[in-house]
Motif scaffolding. Structure first.
Motif, PDB file in Angstrom:
ATOM      1  N   UNK A 197       0.799  -1.226   0.000  1.00 16.52           N
ATOM      2  CA  UNK A 197       0.000   0.000   0.000  1.00 16.52           C
ATOM      3  C   UNK A 197       0.833   1.278   0.000  1.00 16.52           C
ATOM      4  N   UNK A 198       2.093   1.207   0.413  1.00 13.24           N
ATOM      5  CA  UNK A 198       2.943   2.398   0.406  1.00 13.24           C
ATOM      6  C   UNK A 198       3.418   2.754  -1.001  1.00 13.24           C
ATOM      7  N   UNK A 199       3.364   1.792  -1.920  1.00  6.79           N
ATOM      8  CA  UNK A 199       3.847   2.040  -3.288  1.00  6.79           C
ATOM      9  C   UNK A 199       2.758   1.902  -4.340  1.00  6.79           C
ATOM     10  N   UNK A 200       1.638   1.310  -3.965  1.00 10.36           N
ATOM     11  CA  UNK A 200       0.591   1.005  -4.937  1.00 10.36           C
ATOM     12  C   UNK A 200      -0.732   1.582  -4.454  1.00 10.36           C
ATOM     13  N   UNK A 201      -1.357   2.390  -5.301  1.00  9.90           N
ATOM     14  CA  UNK A 201      -2.623   3.022  -4.942  1.00  9.90           C
ATOM     15  C   UNK A 201      -3.579   2.976  -6.119  1.00  9.90           C
ATOM     16  N   UNK A 202      -4.815   2.574  -5.856  1.00 10.10           N
ATOM     17  CA  UNK A 202      -5.837   2.562  -6.888  1.00 10.10           C
ATOM     18  C   UNK A 202      -6.755   3.761  -6.758  1.00 10.10           C
ATOM     19  N   UNK A 203      -7.087   4.378  -7.890  1.00  6.72           N
ATOM     20  CA  UNK A 203      -7.986   5.524  -7.886  1.00  6.72           C
ATOM     21  C   UNK A 203      -9.062   5.327  -8.949  1.00  6.72           C
ATOM     22  N   UNK A 204     -10.232   5.893  -8.699  1.00 11.66           N
ATOM     23  CA  UNK A 204     -11.320   5.860  -9.669  1.00 11.66           C
ATOM     24  C   UNK A 204     -11.118   7.006 -10.655  1.00 11.66           C
ATOM     25  N   UNK A 205     -11.161   6.694 -11.943  1.00 10.57           N
ATOM     26  CA  UNK A 205     -10.972   7.727 -12.944  1.00 10.57           C
ATOM     27  C   UNK A 205     -11.250   7.205 -14.339  1.00 10.57           C
ATOM     28  N   UNK A 206     -11.190   8.105 -15.300  1.00  9.75           N
ATOM     29  CA  UNK A 206     -11.472   7.766 -16.691  1.00  9.75           C
ATOM     30  C   UNK A 206     -10.192   7.808 -17.513  1.00  9.75           C
ATOM     31  N   UNK A 207     -10.015   6.817 -18.379  1.00 12.13           N
ATOM     32  CA  UNK A 207      -8.804   6.766 -19.190  1.00 12.13           C
ATOM     33  C   UNK A 207      -8.790   7.820 -20.293  1.00 12.13           C
ATOM     34  N   UNK A 208      -9.904   8.482 -20.527  1.00 13.32           N
ATOM     35  CA  UNK A 208      -9.874   9.561 -21.515  1.00 13.32           C
ATOM     36  C   UNK A 208      -9.700  10.929 -20.859  1.00 13.32           C
ATOM     37  N   UNK A 209      -9.442  10.944 -19.555  1.00 15.03           N
ATOM     38  CA  UNK A 209      -9.140  12.190 -18.837  1.00 15.03           C
ATOM     39  C   UNK A 209      -8.235  11.853 -17.662  1.00 15.03           C
ATOM     40  N   UNK A 210      -7.003  11.473 -17.967  1.00 13.91           N
ATOM     41  CA  UNK A 210      -6.094  10.976 -16.935  1.00 13.91           C
ATOM     42  C   UNK A 210      -5.650  12.092 -15.987  1.00 13.91           C
ATOM     43  N   UNK A 211      -5.528  11.770 -14.698  1.00 16.43           N
ATOM     44  CA  UNK A 211      -5.178  12.784 -13.692  1.00 16.43           C
ATOM     45  C   UNK A 211      -3.671  12.935 -13.493  1.00 16.43           C
ATOM     46  N   UNK A 212      -2.932  12.945 -14.587  1.00 20.98           N
ATOM     47  CA  UNK A 212      -1.483  13.071 -14.500  1.00 20.98           C
ATOM     48  C   UNK A 212      -1.021  14.328 -15.214  1.00 20.98           C
ATOM     49  N   UNK A 213       0.200  14.751 -14.876  1.00 21.41           N
ATOM     50  CA  UNK A 213       0.780  15.926 -15.510  1.00 21.41           C
ATOM     51  C   UNK A 213       1.521  15.527 -16.788  1.00 21.41           C
ATOM     52  N   UNK A 214       1.720  16.491 -17.650  1.00 17.27           N
ATOM     53  CA  UNK A 214       2.482  16.236 -18.875  1.00 17.27           C
ATOM     54  C   UNK A 214       3.889  15.763 -18.531  1.00 17.27           C
ATOM     55  N   UNK A 215       4.321  14.701 -19.209  1.00 13.20           N
ATOM     56  CA  UNK A 215       5.668  14.134 -19.053  1.00 13.20           C
ATOM     57  C   UNK A 215       5.985  13.777 -17.595  1.00 13.20           C
ATOM     58  N   UNK A 216       4.956  13.282 -16.873  1.00 19.38           N
ATOM     59  CA  UNK A 216       5.130  12.911 -15.469  1.00 19.38           C
ATOM     60  C   UNK A 216       5.505  11.439 -15.297  1.00 19.38           C
ATOM     61  N   UNK A 217       5.060  10.587 -16.208  1.00 22.12           N
ATOM     62  CA  UNK A 217       5.161   9.148 -16.009  1.00 22.12           C
ATOM     63  C   UNK A 217       6.378   8.539 -16.699  1.00 22.12           C
ATOM     64  N   UNK A 218       6.937   7.538 -16.045  1.00 24.49           N
ATOM     65  CA  UNK A 218       8.038   6.774 -16.632  1.00 24.49           C
ATOM     66  C   UNK A 218       7.537   5.560 -17.396  1.00 24.49           C
ATOM     67  N   UNK A 219       6.341   5.079 -17.017  1.00 25.57           N
ATOM     68  CA  UNK A 219       5.787   3.879 -17.641  1.00 25.57           C
ATOM     69  C   UNK A 219       4.275   3.917 -17.577  1.00 25.57           C
TER      70      UNK A 219
END
Length: 259
Positions: A95-117
């Motif tokens: 739970x310290x590294x893995x978190x599930x959230x409710x959301x839509x894949x056509x409106x992702x809650x991430x910032x531009x160029x934030x993700x490595x994978x």
């Protein structure tokens, strides 16, 4: 359209959740396949940010978390799946590294160029393969990876029964060379491609579905929609047995081009 030819999207969300919640995976796959895809991805560290889009209850996510460093966010639009996802993470001490959230894949809650994978097993079809590749690219760092499994045609021609089934369910299914071309066009360098073995369907998807069908029918006795969902699941299994040489799932691993 007959009941057995309905697509999963035509059923009530609560029934879909009830049916798939009893299964470790909500689509064809296996821990071995997840790890094989992961083996083509390098440069992940404890600071890496990973998103599993359309994560379901997290069967593949937990495999990732046990074998890759970094923080993982699982995203799914069904709250019931996310509840089970976070429960599974707690039970595994992740739970310290893995978190599930409710959301839509056509409106992702991430910032531009934030993700490595970006990871997505058997789920990108919900938004469409080409659209997902194009829209998700902006969230990846230059040199970041995307790993998705997607339905593919293995031949240029196929029997009418299976062709008509897929045209009703998902018109964007395509041949592997065409899918690789779409990956390149969307701004990625294709890294690896492999077909999922049939056991990902038979042992890890259809076999657990037998119990899931019984549980659903017992929970919703006399519910015609639940009976239709079970009929659809059985029909899907019959078609795969008859026509698996013509189609299946393919894993695509690609790297965002660093310009």
């Amino acid at each position: 359209m007959s009941n057995e030819n309905k697509t999963i999207h035509e059923f009530e969300l609560n029934l879909i959740c009830d049916f798939f919640s009893t299964m470790e995976r909500q689509g064809p796959g296996s821990p071995e396949v997840t790890l094989k895809a992961l083996s083509f991805i390098d440069n992940l560290t404890e600071k890496s940010l990973i998103a599993d889009i359309g994560c379901g209850t997290g069967g593949q996510t937990m495999v990732l978390a046990r074998h890759a460093p970094g923080q993982i966010t699982g995203l799914d639009f069904l709250p019931g799946f996310i509840h089970l996802f976070n429960r599974n993470a707690r039970q595994l001490g992740l739970q310290d590294r893995v978190k599930g959230i409710v959301g839509s894949m056509d409106n992702l809650p991430f910032q531009a160029e934030e993700l490595d994978l970006i990871w997505s097993e058997g789920a990108i079809y919900n938004i469409g393969f080409e659209r997902g590749l194009n829209e998700w690219c902006k969230y990846l760092k230059p040199g970041g990876y995307i790993a998705v499994s997607e339905s593919s045609w293995f031949t240029d021609e196929r029997p009418a029964e299976i062709n008509d089934f897929w045209m009703a369910a998902y018109t964007e299914i395509d041949t592997i060379p065409n899918q690789i071309a779409k990956i390149h066009k969307a701004g990625y360098l294709p890294v690896a491609t492999f077909i999922l073995p049939s056991t990902c369907w038979t042992e890890h998807y259809f076999a657990p579905a037998v119990t899931a069908r019984e549980v659903l029918l017992n929970k919703h006795v006399g519910n015609k929609t639940a009976e239709e969902l079970v009929a659809m699941s059985r029909h899907e299994e019959v078609l795969y047995s008859k026509y698996k040489e013509y189609y299946g799932y393919t894993f695509f691993i690609a790297k965002k081009i660093d310009l």
